[in-house]
Design an enzyme around this catalytic site. Structure first.
Site, PDB file in Angstrom:
ATOM      1  N   HIS A 289       0.846  -1.202   0.000  1.00 43.24           N
ATOM      2  CA  HIS A 289       0.000   0.000   0.000  1.00 43.24           C
ATOM      3  C   HIS A 289       0.883   1.254   0.000  1.00 43.24           C
ATOM      4  O   HIS A 289       1.052   1.918   1.029  1.00 43.24           O
ATOM      5  CB  HIS A 289      -0.964  -0.003   1.197  1.00 43.24           C
ATOM      6  N   ASN A 290       1.432   1.554  -1.172  1.00 38.35           N
ATOM      7  CA  ASN A 290       2.367   2.661  -1.329  1.00 38.35           C
ATOM      8  C   ASN A 290       1.959   3.515  -2.534  1.00 38.35           C
ATOM      9  O   ASN A 290       0.910   3.287  -3.146  1.00 38.35           O
ATOM     10  CB  ASN A 290       3.787   2.121  -1.502  1.00 38.35           C
ATOM     11  N   PHE A 291       2.789   4.479  -2.903  1.00 40.59           N
ATOM     12  CA  PHE A 291       2.437   5.384  -3.999  1.00 40.59           C
ATOM     13  C   PHE A 291       2.345   4.653  -5.336  1.00 40.59           C
ATOM     14  O   PHE A 291       1.511   5.001  -6.179  1.00 40.59           O
ATOM     15  CB  PHE A 291       3.445   6.523  -4.110  1.00 40.59           C
ATOM     16  N   ARG A 292       3.158   3.627  -5.544  1.00 40.02           N
ATOM     17  CA  ARG A 292       3.082   2.881  -6.814  1.00 40.02           C
ATOM     18  C   ARG A 292       1.727   2.186  -6.940  1.00 40.02           C
ATOM     19  O   ARG A 292       1.164   2.096  -8.031  1.00 40.02           O
ATOM     20  CB  ARG A 292       4.232   1.874  -6.914  1.00 40.02           C
TER      21      ARG A 292
ATOM     22  N   HIS B 110      -7.269   7.016  -2.600  1.00 33.23           N
ATOM     23  CA  HIS B 110      -8.001   5.942  -1.915  1.00 33.23           C
ATOM     24  C   HIS B 110      -7.233   5.239  -0.796  1.00 33.23           C
ATOM     25  O   HIS B 110      -7.845   4.606   0.076  1.00 33.23           O
ATOM     26  CB  HIS B 110      -8.494   4.900  -2.930  1.00 33.23           C
ATOM     27  N   ASP B 111      -5.893   5.314  -0.768  1.00 33.35           N
ATOM     28  CA  ASP B 111      -5.126   4.645   0.298  1.00 33.35           C
ATOM     29  C   ASP B 111      -4.145   5.598   0.987  1.00 33.35           C
ATOM     30  O   ASP B 111      -3.113   5.160   1.509  1.00 33.35           O
ATOM     31  CB  ASP B 111      -4.356   3.442  -0.268  1.00 33.35           C
TER      32      ASP B 111
ATOM     33  N   TYR C  55       1.305  -8.773   4.482  1.00 36.42           N
ATOM     34  CA  TYR C  55       0.495  -9.679   5.302  1.00 36.42           C
ATOM     35  C   TYR C  55       1.343 -10.321   6.408  1.00 36.42           C
ATOM     36  O   TYR C  55       0.920 -10.404   7.570  1.00 36.42           O
ATOM     37  CB  TYR C  55      -0.110 -10.775   4.430  1.00 36.42           C
TER      38      TYR C  55
ATOM     39  N   ALA D 279      -2.953 -18.369  -1.952  1.00 33.52           N
ATOM     40  CA  ALA D 279      -3.384 -16.993  -1.686  1.00 33.52           C
ATOM     41  C   ALA D 279      -4.208 -16.440  -2.843  1.00 33.52           C
ATOM     42  O   ALA D 279      -5.146 -15.663  -2.632  1.00 33.52           O
ATOM     43  CB  ALA D 279      -2.152 -16.110  -1.452  1.00 33.52           C
ATOM     44  N   GLN D 280      -3.866 -16.851  -4.066  1.00 32.47           N
ATOM     45  CA  GLN D 280      -4.466 -16.220  -5.238  1.00 32.47           C
ATOM     46  C   GLN D 280      -5.668 -16.962  -5.819  1.00 32.47           C
ATOM     47  O   GLN D 280      -6.582 -16.322  -6.337  1.00 32.47           O
ATOM     48  CB  GLN D 280      -3.403 -16.052  -6.340  1.00 32.47           C
TER      49      GLN D 280
END
Length: 548
Positions: free
Chosen positions: A282-285, A322-323, A454, A482-483
């Site tokens: 959860h970063n700028f990228r 949004h984040d 996580y 996970a996916q």
């Protein structure tokens, strides 16, 4: 962007009985305007001036000064040394107090330090970018020289050894052909210089100190790639992603439609960048990827034909924000750990509420308020629309939002505001979790980033004695496990529902999701088979040990 008339100011001056017209940009500083007036008056540029209107009242020399006409020009009076001496002491006291207040309020020294550091970083970046070209050329020459040395050694070896070495050389070259180039840059040019800069570069008198960043623009290949879901953000640095975001707002016509100051847009995006933490996921990228996917969906689904420009502005801005300030630990942790955010927002979407709050704290700064030209009622609607979309990204509400959309999609009505709002909520949800829509080499690194985040959370939860979700436990989860469930039961059903409204996304978005699901299921089968072999081997060793 506004019209030419709104970008420039015209002021009429009375210069010794002669009317002098002065034109300047509304972005000019007061010092620039004063120097312009000095030039018109024919006095040294550092001369102090007083500006008087027709009634003799003093007028402030700044970009917001009231406009006048030839019939009512301003009179410019150079101030003598005596006049300055009379006022100097009073001004000095006032300026000292103002300087102290500004310094305390805006932390000028800290800002100076930050600006100096940023300039140093930019200068270093320019230097490094220039060195890359030299390094690449040097590497090519070294590789060529190495191949020539290998060929020379092969020719001078014995027959048997020559055969071996020749075979190795051939294999090496064949393997080299199979290798894909490093993915640190795209295969197309990122930028194009302006024609004026290209012409200037051909001349010996080119002055690098006068060259500015706005004299280049995104290349046609970049502009085209930005419109596609396959765009690879891993190839772009943060400052380059900021330029791409800026382009999206211009390309969608939002800057022109709403008269957004381009400088304010730049400042806002820089502030957005600075308010994303350096989390693994959860970063700028991630912010950029979500916004780029939204831009891609707007283009692919021709949403500008179905939504108003205000709704497009809300979609893009909500994606950008949004984040904001995401701490790297999800809502479940916030609630279980009784964090300050959970307490503040009563355990109801604490992160999403926080993202909204930070977003509008940024908008409250005049230098970053891209909505400054909206009247209060219009701003209220934009604020409510943006908050609604950001709150919709809470995955705890996924079932509720998707079920609501499924009830509307078969008889969707673009004239129904409730239908439109529901669609916008689903669109931002799609974009927020759209990594698996992208090519495998782009999507898979994001899985690693998410699992890292996580695992950081589950390690902390174990240390603090809090419940741990199985899909976050490093001892229980793998990439395929996970996916697979997420793609099968969350992504594909949601995108297939949107596909009913926009069939054009099937090839570009839904099919890649199906292929990703199949690939992870194959990987899981391989993992299961290897685990079974390892289990049988362990059991055999155990039985053999007992017999002995």
């Amino acid at each position: 962007m506004g019209s030419a008339s709104s970008s420039y100011r015209v002021i009429h001056l009375d210069v010794d009985g002669r009317i002098q017209k002065v034109v300047f940009s509304r972005f000019c500083s007061p010092c620039d305007i004063k120097e312009l007036f000095c030039t018109a008056l024919g006095v040294p540029r550092n001369t102090n001036l007083s500006l008087l209107d027709s009634s003799g009242a003093m007028v402030s020399i700044d970009p917001t000064m009231p406009h006048n006409t030839e019939r009512l020009p301003y009179r410019v009076v150079p101030m003598t040394g005596g006049q300055l001496a009379d006022k100097e002491e009073l001004f000095q006291n006032v300026l000292t107090q103002v300087a102290e207040q500004f310094s305390r309020a805006f932390k000028i020294n800290e800002l100076k330090t930050e600006v100096t550091n940023r300039l140093a970083m930019l200068e270093k970046r320019v230097e490094l970018e220039g060195m890359k070209v030299v390094e690449i050329d040097k590497c090519r020459k070294d590789i060529k020289k190495l191949r020539e040395e290998m060929a020379s050694r092969n020719n001078s070896s014995s027959d048997d050894k020559t055969k071996v070495h020749h075979q190795s050389s051939v294999n090496f070259l064949e393997d080299t052909k199979k290798l894909t180039p490093r993915r640190d840059v795209p295969s197309y040019p990122k930028y194009m210089l302006s024609e004026q800069t290209i012409d200037a570069l051909k001349k010996p008198a080119f002055d690098v100190w006068l060259w500015e960043a706005n004299e280049y623009h995104l290349s046609k290949e970049t502009v085209k790639a930005l419109r596609l879901p396959t765009f690879d953000a891993w190839q772009w640095e943060p400052n380059e992603m900021l330029s791409c975001l800026e382009h999206m707002y211009h390309d969608l016509g939002l800057v022109k439609e709403f008269n957004i100051n381009p400088i304010t847009l730049k400042r806002w995006l820089l502030c957005i960048h600075d308010n994303y933490k350096n989390n693994p996921f959860h970063n700028f990228r991630h912010c950029f990827c979500v916004t780029q996917m939204m831009y891609s969906m707007i283009c692919l689904c021709s949403l500008q034909e179905k939504f108003t420009q205000v709704e497009i502005l809300i979609l893009m801005t909500a994606a950008v924000c949004h984040d904001l300030d995401h701490p790297g630990f999800n809502n479940t942790y916030q609630v279980n750990a009784k964090t300050e955010l959970a307490v503040r927002y009563n355990d109801i979407s604490p992160l999403e509420n926080h993202h909204c709050a930070v977003a509008f704290q940024i908008f409250s700064q005049p230098d970053c308020n891209i909505f400054s030209n909206f009247d209060p009622e219009a701003f209220k609607l934009i604020r409510q629309g943006t908050i609604t979309l950001i709150l919709a990204t809470d995955m705890a509400r996924h079932g509720e939002i998707l079920d609501s959309f499924k009830q509307k999609v078969d008889k969707f009505d673009y004239a129904d505001e409730e239908h439109i709002t529901c669609l916008k909520m689903v669109l931002i949800k799609c974009c927020d979790i759209s990594n698996e829509v992208r090519p495998m080499e782009v999507a898979e690194p994001w899985v690693d980033c998410l699992l890292e985040e996580y695992f950081m959370q589950s390690d902390r939860e174990k240390a603090e004695g809090l419940p741990v979700a199985p899909f976050m436990d490093r001892e229980k989860v793998t990439k395929p496990t996970a996916q697979i469930g997420f793609i099968k039961f969350v992504l594909i059903p949601m995108f297939e529902t949107v596909m009913k409204l926009f069939p054009q996304i099937e090839e570009a978005m839904v099919q890649p999701l199906r292929e990703s699901r199949d690939r992870y299921e194959e990987l899981k089968q391989i993992d299961d088979a290897m685990n079974e072999v390892q289990k049988n081997k362990s059991e055999s060793l155990t039985i053999g040990g007992k017999k002995k």
